[in-house]
Design a protein around this motif. Structure first.
Motif, PDB file in Angstrom:
ATOM      1  N   TYR A   1      -6.465  -6.865  -2.749  1.00 29.76           N
ATOM      2  CA  TYR A   1      -5.362  -6.573  -1.822  1.00 29.76           C
ATOM      3  C   TYR A   1      -5.873  -6.463  -0.382  1.00 29.76           C
ATOM      4  O   TYR A   1      -5.299  -7.055   0.536  1.00 29.76           O
ATOM      5  CB  TYR A   1      -4.653  -5.286  -2.234  1.00 29.76           C
ATOM      6  CG  TYR A   1      -3.674  -4.805  -1.187  1.00 29.76           C
ATOM      7  CD1 TYR A   1      -2.462  -5.454  -0.999  1.00 29.76           C
ATOM      8  CD2 TYR A   1      -3.987  -3.740  -0.361  1.00 29.76           C
ATOM      9  CE1 TYR A   1      -1.567  -5.029  -0.025  1.00 29.76           C
ATOM     10  CE2 TYR A   1      -3.109  -3.310   0.609  1.00 29.76           C
ATOM     11  CZ  TYR A   1      -1.903  -3.962   0.783  1.00 29.76           C
ATOM     12  OH  TYR A   1      -1.036  -3.551   1.759  1.00 29.76           O
ATOM     13  N   ILE A   2      -6.932  -5.712  -0.173  1.00 29.29           N
ATOM     14  CA  ILE A   2      -7.480  -5.539   1.179  1.00 29.29           C
ATOM     15  C   ILE A   2      -7.920  -6.879   1.758  1.00 29.29           C
ATOM     16  O   ILE A   2      -7.623  -7.201   2.917  1.00 29.29           O
ATOM     17  CB  ILE A   2      -8.637  -4.519   1.168  1.00 29.29           C
ATOM     18  CG1 ILE A   2      -8.066  -3.119   0.882  1.00 29.29           C
ATOM     19  CG2 ILE A   2      -9.411  -4.533   2.484  1.00 29.29           C
ATOM     20  CD1 ILE A   2      -9.118  -2.087   0.516  1.00 29.29           C
TER      21      ILE A   2
ATOM     22  N   VAL B   1      -6.285  -8.734   5.118  1.00 29.76           N
ATOM     23  CA  VAL B   1      -7.125  -9.172   6.244  1.00 29.76           C
ATOM     24  C   VAL B   1      -6.966 -10.678   6.470  1.00 29.76           C
ATOM     25  O   VAL B   1      -6.839 -11.133   7.622  1.00 29.76           O
ATOM     26  CB  VAL B   1      -8.603  -8.783   6.014  1.00 29.76           C
ATOM     27  CG1 VAL B   1      -9.515  -9.423   7.052  1.00 29.76           C
ATOM     28  CG2 VAL B   1      -8.760  -7.261   6.044  1.00 29.76           C
TER      29      VAL B   1
ATOM     30  N   VAL C   1       0.819  -1.212   0.000  1.00 29.23           N
ATOM     31  CA  VAL C   1       0.000   0.000   0.000  1.00 29.23           C
ATOM     32  C   VAL C   1       0.857   1.268   0.000  1.00 29.23           C
ATOM     33  O   VAL C   1       0.402   2.339  -0.410  1.00 29.23           O
ATOM     34  CB  VAL C   1      -0.993  -0.015   1.185  1.00 29.23           C
ATOM     35  CG1 VAL C   1      -0.292   0.257   2.504  1.00 29.23           C
ATOM     36  CG2 VAL C   1      -2.133   0.958   0.958  1.00 29.23           C
TER      37      VAL C   1
ATOM     38  N   TYR D   1       0.591   1.396  -6.113  1.00 30.07           N
ATOM     39  CA  TYR D   1      -0.692   1.030  -5.495  1.00 30.07           C
ATOM     40  C   TYR D   1      -1.822   1.969  -5.923  1.00 30.07           C
ATOM     41  O   TYR D   1      -2.915   1.521  -6.236  1.00 30.07           O
ATOM     42  CB  TYR D   1      -0.573   1.013  -3.969  1.00 30.07           C
ATOM     43  CG  TYR D   1      -1.877   0.635  -3.304  1.00 30.07           C
ATOM     44  CD1 TYR D   1      -2.278  -0.693  -3.235  1.00 30.07           C
ATOM     45  CD2 TYR D   1      -2.716   1.607  -2.767  1.00 30.07           C
ATOM     46  CE1 TYR D   1      -3.480  -1.047  -2.644  1.00 30.07           C
ATOM     47  CE2 TYR D   1      -3.916   1.261  -2.179  1.00 30.07           C
ATOM     48  CZ  TYR D   1      -4.297  -0.059  -2.115  1.00 30.07           C
ATOM     49  OH  TYR D   1      -5.501  -0.404  -1.534  1.00 30.07           O
TER      50      TYR D   1
ATOM     51  N   LYS E   1      -7.385  -3.448  -5.795  1.00 30.91           N
ATOM     52  CA  LYS E   1      -7.318  -2.881  -4.444  1.00 30.91           C
ATOM     53  C   LYS E   1      -8.189  -3.696  -3.476  1.00 30.91           C
ATOM     54  O   LYS E   1      -7.795  -3.937  -2.339  1.00 30.91           O
ATOM     55  CB  LYS E   1      -7.741  -1.415  -4.436  1.00 30.91           C
ATOM     56  CG  LYS E   1      -6.702  -0.497  -5.059  1.00 30.91           C
ATOM     57  CD  LYS E   1      -7.171   0.953  -5.018  1.00 30.91           C
ATOM     58  CE  LYS E   1      -6.128   1.869  -5.620  1.00 30.91           C
ATOM     59  NZ  LYS E   1      -6.556   3.279  -5.626  1.00 30.91           N
ATOM     60  N   THR E   2      -9.336  -4.112  -3.938  1.00 31.64           N
ATOM     61  CA  THR E   2     -10.226  -4.931  -3.097  1.00 31.64           C
ATOM     62  C   THR E   2      -9.591  -6.283  -2.801  1.00 31.64           C
ATOM     63  O   THR E   2      -9.613  -6.751  -1.656  1.00 31.64           O
ATOM     64  CB  THR E   2     -11.595  -5.115  -3.791  1.00 31.64           C
ATOM     65  OG1 THR E   2     -12.173  -3.820  -4.018  1.00 31.64           O
ATOM     66  CG2 THR E   2     -12.528  -5.964  -2.948  1.00 31.64           C
TER      67      THR E   2
END
Length: 163
Positions: A65-66, A70, A49, A54, A62-63
């Motif tokens: 990656y998130i 998590v 990030v 990024y 990006k989704t």
């Protein structure tokens, strides 16, 4: 010495506490391998990030990656959990139960590690190439993981269960 229930059938002459000690040592060795892998992967994920590239990623990446971060955080927590578990219950004369719960945490951690590695691979391959074969490549790698982590050990266990 008295033997723990059923240990004669397993070919070991150990008490329930001795068995718990042995299983704990084995579990910790296994967890060390998985912890190292998940911590290295998670560490790299945390840095993404902060790279200049990024911001230019599409929202889908990006989704992914998130979700990957998590999952990596959850896997790290589950795989470090047995160490904390042992420290909190040490000396309470409940080691057999502690080993059982620590083992469950480890299995959950391995499942989360599989999910993290899958999502990370998907992200990297989507960024590296936008070809339609990316899901197939990821699927093949996941099948390989499942073969190595689940299918082969289960097959060997069943094959030698009667020995």
């Amino acid at each position: 010495m008295t033997q723990a229930h059923g240990n004669q059938d397993r070919g070991r002459d150990e008490t329930e506490d001795e068995r718990a000690d042995r299983r704990w040592s084995e579990l910790i060795q296994e967890v060390r391998v998985a912890q190292t892998g998940v911590q290295i992967l998670f560490g790299f994920l945390l840095t993404v990030v902060f790279t200049s590239r990024y911001e230019g990623l599409p929202q889908t990446e990006k989704t992914i990656y998130i979700v990957t971060v998590v999952l990596g955080a959850a896997a790290t927590g589950a795989l470090i959990g047995p160490v904390s578990f042992h420290r909190i219950v040490a000396g309470r004369r409940i080691k057999p139960a502690a080993v059982q719960w620590a083992s469950r945490l480890t299995v959950i951690g391995l499942i989360l590690l599989l999910a993290t590695m899958t999502a990370a691979l998907l992200l990297v391959l989507r960024v590296a190439t936008h070809d339609g074969y990316v899901p197939w490549l990821v699927g093949c790698v996941v099948l390989w993981y499942l073969l190595c982590w689940v299918v082969l050990p289960t097959w060997i266990r069943r094959r030698h269960a009667d020995d």
